[in-house]
Design a protein around this motif. Structure first.
Motif, PDB file in Angstrom:
ATOM      1  N   PRO A   1       2.131   4.158  -4.275  1.00 20.79           N
ATOM      2  CA  PRO A   1       2.237   5.612  -4.495  1.00 20.79           C
ATOM      3  C   PRO A   1       3.688   6.094  -4.580  1.00 20.79           C
ATOM      4  O   PRO A   1       4.010   6.991  -5.360  1.00 20.79           O
TER       5      PRO A   1
ATOM      6  N   GLN B   1       0.828  -1.223   0.000  1.00 21.73           N
ATOM      7  CA  GLN B   1       0.000   0.000   0.000  1.00 21.73           C
ATOM      8  C   GLN B   1       0.854   1.262   0.000  1.00 21.73           C
ATOM      9  O   GLN B   1       0.522   2.250  -0.644  1.00 21.73           O
TER      10      GLN B   1
ATOM     11  N   ASP C   1       2.475   8.757   4.960  1.00 19.44           N
ATOM     12  CA  ASP C   1       1.619   9.279   3.886  1.00 19.44           C
ATOM     13  C   ASP C   1       2.433   9.341   2.593  1.00 19.44           C
ATOM     14  O   ASP C   1       3.186  10.283   2.370  1.00 19.44           O
ATOM     15  N   SER C   2       2.279   8.309   1.748  1.00 22.78           N
ATOM     16  CA  SER C   2       3.014   8.326   0.477  1.00 22.78           C
ATOM     17  C   SER C   2       2.117   8.784  -0.670  1.00 22.78           C
ATOM     18  O   SER C   2       2.583   8.970  -1.794  1.00 22.78           O
ATOM     19  N   LYS C   3       0.814   8.975  -0.397  1.00 25.06           N
ATOM     20  CA  LYS C   3      -0.120   9.318  -1.481  1.00 25.06           C
ATOM     21  C   LYS C   3      -0.086  10.801  -1.830  1.00 25.06           C
ATOM     22  O   LYS C   3      -0.064  11.168  -3.007  1.00 25.06           O
ATOM     23  N   SER C   4      -0.105  11.669  -0.808  1.00 27.56           N
ATOM     24  CA  SER C   4      -0.182  13.122  -1.085  1.00 27.56           C
ATOM     25  C   SER C   4       0.979  13.622  -1.941  1.00 27.56           C
ATOM     26  O   SER C   4       0.752  14.318  -2.932  1.00 27.56           O
TER      27      SER C   4
ATOM     28  N   TYR D   1       0.262  12.891  -5.560  1.00 27.65           N
ATOM     29  CA  TYR D   1      -0.731  13.736  -6.240  1.00 27.65           C
ATOM     30  C   TYR D   1      -0.100  15.043  -6.711  1.00 27.65           C
ATOM     31  O   TYR D   1      -0.360  15.514  -7.822  1.00 27.65           O
TER      32      TYR D   1
END
Length: 458
Positions: A24, A20, A164-167, A170
């Protein structure tokens, strides 16, 4: 949700957590590389092969500069992830504040130093005279934008340390799209040449840094720094530097190796330069999965080490090694059979000399991908536990192997023999890493056994 999108990796299924977080990270790495790749594609298609060679030959130099910054800021973030894992948020904020001081200082010194040393560095790399003005102009703009590159890397590293690897991904996607749009506007509409590509890159990176900052302030109350967090502590700065500098150097040592190889390839002329550059860029995309697993394991190990969960550290490293080997086998087949076709992304299929050079490169190195992937697993696991020196030593072994092969073969043997420097470097890097990882894990398990015996006898 005052913590924003934090991700506690000290609980739950290690494989699920790692995948997960890794996806990202991997996409983020691809988009980060996309800057230089987009520049190369637009320059190659709209300006010509010379422009592609000029920008392509700066790839290793760009990696040297941005790799140092990435390594430095990732090293600083290890202490952030450890104190986040230990749930000591006050100390975590203090390390964030100290790393801000250090990051700003490095960005300023590097900008001034590289602007002065721009042409001497390119001459050291045997940059061809007919490409010198283009290459020098491109790098001057990139150096001028180092402050925004540093800001993005520092902010993204802190967010990743908190899981938090998603922000960051983006924001990179937005800036990558912007980069391509600006590339086309500056080159096709304003005829700004190679420098237009560089301006597009810097502006796009500035946007991703600004977005990252605004998001961090709005979403992460856990990162809201107070005056006392900024009280200067030389001891804390020393701890940050003891992790950041070896990590930065390890990236830079790898990059110095690729610069040495690039210098050797330049001897063979523009066709081989373009083929090697295109092959290297495709391989970098493949290696982003390795890099992402590495960055993931550093955060995972950092948080679990902070929480005292060494059993989870062992599990995480074992499963990551298996996943890396699976990806290695897939990509070995991919580049061996389709490497030539993939190179047509960068040059038209009529440039058969360039395609031949890229194919030669792939056929020479493909078998060593499992070694390349394993470097990221063990190096980053050790760094996540707070060991900086041995991972850097792996980089030194890598550099010595590369330089040795180039000294013996460059200009005296075929282009393929120069390509062999990559596999030699990857295998050499593992010589100190794997034994030291085994030693560290044994030491921890011995300590655990002694503690259990002590508790049992009380």
């Amino acid at each position: 949700m005052g913590k924003g999108m934090t991700n506690d990796m000290t609980q739950g299924n290690p494989v699920k957590l790692i995948i997960q977080f890794m996806i990202p990270m991997c996409l983020g790495n691809i988009f980060q590389q996309f800057y230089n790749i987009a520049d190369s594609i637009v320059a190659g298609q709209f300006i010509g092969v010379d422009a592609l060679a000029a920008i392509g030959s700066t790839g290793s130099l760009m990696f040297f500069v941005t790799g140092w910054l990435q390594g430095l800021t990732s090293g600083f973030a290890i202490l952030v992830s450890q104190w986040f894992g230990a749930k000591d948020y006050q100390r975590m904020r203090h390390y964030v504040a100290m790393s801000m001081y250090l990051t700003a200082a490095f960005a300023i010194v590097m900008t001034i130093g590289f602007e002065f040393a721009n042409e001497p560095i390119l001459r050291l790399m045997n940059s061809p005279e007919n490409l010198m003005e283009d290459t020098k102009g491109y790098m001057a703009v990139i150096y001028g934008g180092l402050v925004v590159t540093t800001a993005y890397n520092a902010l993204a590293s802190v967010l990743r340390a908190l899981g938090d690897s998603k922000s960051p991904l983006y924001f990179l996607i937005i800036s990558a799209i912007l980069n391509v749009a600006l590339d086309i506007i500056f080159i096709v509409n304003f005829h700004m040449g190679v420098e237009g590509c560089a301006y597009a890159t810097v502006i796009a990176q500035g946007v991703s840094a600004a977005l990252c900052l605004v998001y961090t302030i709005k979403k992460f109350s856990i990162l809201h720094l107070k005056k006392e967090n900024f009280r200067i502590s030389l001891q804390s700065m020393g701890r940050l530097l003891s992790l950041g500098i070896p990590m930065g150097l390890q990236f830079s040592i790898t990059a110095i190796g690729t610069i040495i190889v690039q210098g050797a390839v330049n001897i063979y002329g523009a066709v081989y330069m373009a083929g090697f550059s295109a092959g290297g860029k495709l391989q970098n995309i493949i290696a982003t999965v390795f890099t992402a697993f590495g960055a993931t394991i550093a955060t995972y190990v950092g948080q679990n080490r902070g929480a005292g969960r060494m059993d989870r550290v062992y599990q995480g490293v074992k499963y990551t090694q298996i996943m890396v080997l699976i990806w290695s086998v897939i990509t070995m087949g991919l580049v061996y059979f389709f490497g030539r076709e993939m190179t047509t992304l960068f040059v038209s299929s009529s440039e058969t000399g360039v395609l031949d050079a890229a194919e030669t490169y792939f056929r020479t190195v493909f078998w060593a991908y499992p070694f390349l992937g394993s470097i990221f697993v063990y190096r980053n696991a050790l760094q996540g536990m707070g060991y900086g020196m041995v991972p850097m030593l792996g980089g030194v072994f890598e550099l010595v192997a590369r330089a040795g092969i180039i000294l013996i073969l460059a200009g005296k043997a075929s282009f393929a023999s120069v390509c062999l420097s990559d596999p030699a470097a990857w295998i050499s890097a593992l010589i100190p890493l794997i034994p030291y990882y085994i030693y560290v894990m044994r030491k921890y398990s011995k300590n655990e056994e002694q503690r259990a015996l002590k508790i049992g006898s009380e």
